[in-house]
Scaffold this active site. Sequence first.
Site, PDB file in Angstrom:
ATOM      1  N   GLY A   7     107.693 -43.660 -32.236  1.00 28.12           N
ATOM      2  CA  GLY A   7     106.469 -44.453 -32.257  1.00 28.12           C
ATOM      3  C   GLY A   7     105.531 -43.923 -33.322  1.00 28.12           C
ATOM      4  O   GLY A   7     104.452 -43.417 -33.036  1.00 28.12           O
ATOM      5  N   ALA A   8     105.972 -44.023 -34.573  1.00 27.06           N
ATOM      6  CA  ALA A   8     105.243 -43.359 -35.666  1.00 27.06           C
ATOM      7  C   ALA A   8     104.034 -44.181 -36.108  1.00 27.06           C
ATOM      8  O   ALA A   8     104.068 -44.861 -37.118  1.00 27.06           O
ATOM      9  CB  ALA A   8     106.185 -43.116 -36.844  1.00 27.06           C
ATOM     10  N   GLY A   9     102.971 -44.111 -35.325  1.00 30.25           N
ATOM     11  CA  GLY A   9     101.719 -44.720 -35.728  1.00 30.25           C
ATOM     12  C   GLY A   9     100.920 -43.753 -36.575  1.00 30.25           C
ATOM     13  O   GLY A   9     101.478 -43.021 -37.404  1.00 30.25           O
ATOM     14  N   ALA A  10      99.606 -43.712 -36.347  1.00 31.74           N
ATOM     15  CA  ALA A  10      98.739 -42.919 -37.218  1.00 31.74           C
ATOM     16  C   ALA A  10      99.014 -41.420 -37.116  1.00 31.74           C
ATOM     17  O   ALA A  10      99.287 -40.754 -38.118  1.00 31.74           O
ATOM     18  CB  ALA A  10      97.281 -43.219 -36.886  1.00 31.74           C
ATOM     19  N   ILE A  11      98.958 -40.867 -35.902  1.00 32.24           N
ATOM     20  CA  ILE A  11      99.136 -39.425 -35.741  1.00 32.24           C
ATOM     21  C   ILE A  11     100.586 -39.024 -35.991  1.00 32.24           C
ATOM     22  O   ILE A  11     100.878 -38.049 -36.696  1.00 32.24           O
ATOM     23  CB  ILE A  11      98.678 -38.980 -34.341  1.00 32.24           C
ATOM     24  CG1 ILE A  11      97.164 -39.197 -34.186  1.00 32.24           C
ATOM     25  CG2 ILE A  11      99.035 -37.526 -34.099  1.00 32.24           C
ATOM     26  CD1 ILE A  11      96.305 -38.419 -35.157  1.00 32.24           C
ATOM     27  N   LYS A 205      89.747 -31.178 -23.974  1.00 26.88           N
ATOM     28  CA  LYS A 205      89.800 -32.457 -24.688  1.00 26.88           C
ATOM     29  C   LYS A 205      89.576 -33.626 -23.727  1.00 26.88           C
ATOM     30  O   LYS A 205      88.811 -34.556 -24.019  1.00 26.88           O
ATOM     31  CB  LYS A 205      91.126 -32.615 -25.419  1.00 26.88           C
ATOM     32  CG  LYS A 205      91.150 -33.892 -26.258  1.00 26.88           C
ATOM     33  CD  LYS A 205      92.324 -34.000 -27.183  1.00 26.88           C
ATOM     34  CE  LYS A 205      92.187 -35.277 -28.026  1.00 26.88           C
ATOM     35  NZ  LYS A 205      93.345 -35.519 -28.880  1.00 26.88           N
ATOM     36  N   ASN A 213      85.059 -42.350 -23.124  1.00 31.54           N
ATOM     37  CA  ASN A 213      85.905 -43.527 -23.337  1.00 31.54           C
ATOM     38  C   ASN A 213      85.552 -44.671 -22.393  1.00 31.54           C
ATOM     39  O   ASN A 213      85.272 -45.784 -22.846  1.00 31.54           O
ATOM     40  CB  ASN A 213      87.382 -43.147 -23.222  1.00 31.54           C
ATOM     41  CG  ASN A 213      87.990 -42.752 -24.550  1.00 31.54           C
ATOM     42  OD1 ASN A 213      88.563 -43.571 -25.245  1.00 31.54           O
ATOM     43  ND2 ASN A 213      87.871 -41.483 -24.907  1.00 31.54           N
TER      44      ASN A 213
END
Length: 325
Positions: A7-11, A205, A213
């Site tokens: 799932g190579a999105g932004a991060i 975090k 959120n």
Amino acid sequence: MKLCVFGAGAIGGLMAAKLAAKGDAEVTVIARGPHLAAMQAKGLTLRSEGQESVVPVRAVGSAEEAGPQDYVVVTLKAHSLPGAAKQMQPLLGPETAVVSAVNGIPWWYFHKLAGPHEGHRVESVDPGGVVSELLPPERAIGCIVYPAAEVPEPGVIEHTYGDRFTLGEPDGTRTPRIAALSEALIAAGFKAPVRPKIRDEIWVKLWGNMAFNPISALTTATLDVVIADDGQRGVARAMMLEGQEVAQKLGVRFAIDVDKRIAGAAEVGAHKTSMLQDLERGRPMEIDALLGVVVELAELVGVEVPTCRTVLALVRARGRAAGCY
């Protein structure tokens, strides 16, 4: 080292691009749609620190094409994991480590956590035990994501700030597998410390995410506005104090106090939280992984969290009304 970003999105794309550019690891990214097509045609474009580079990567559309890996980095949102875990099975060899770079409390949280709740399953992020069955907790390496990045167009990663991925084994030891991963990330230009108490950092975090959120999703305010407004900041602070009591019952120690954590969030400025971004784009929101899980764990340890319960009920209703929950 064979490493796959699922799932190579932004991060995930940021991590893959820097690791592939260094060349010491055999990097594969699994993606879909126009993003996959762009990476296959032109490579992965990384914009970072005022520079742009194009990195050749092996980009495929399925785990079957990628084959077994040494490390599988999961950068999906928690609610996507039950469905994705089944798709990931062809990536898993006998010794494959699953690097859990997912926001919120992870499915492996109670694995090797000494105490009365060791082995407890967290329903909010592991519904029916499907994730822990398909991705056994002994495969997990904890990873806390601090960089910010986005995908402005297919095949392009824009890295805006941050370079740290904190790592930790569930039992707190420094194993050969986590040492090798840390060294590879450091060689690629990241900070990648290995911490013996990874859960402490998970909560620091989550501490902000559990409050800012959902409040921002309810008010549509950016982070700076939430913190500057006495009412919204007061609700957030009350939620965070409730969350802190839950975490401390589970043995977590906070290195900073609540007001310092809020001040740190204020420095981010006019930022749209991920939950607000998802709401605006009609995508599923991380309600259960960021807040529902806190209420679930409060029940486990016998802590009253009335503010969290109220905000959870409201943000769930907001999500259902928008088709995002």
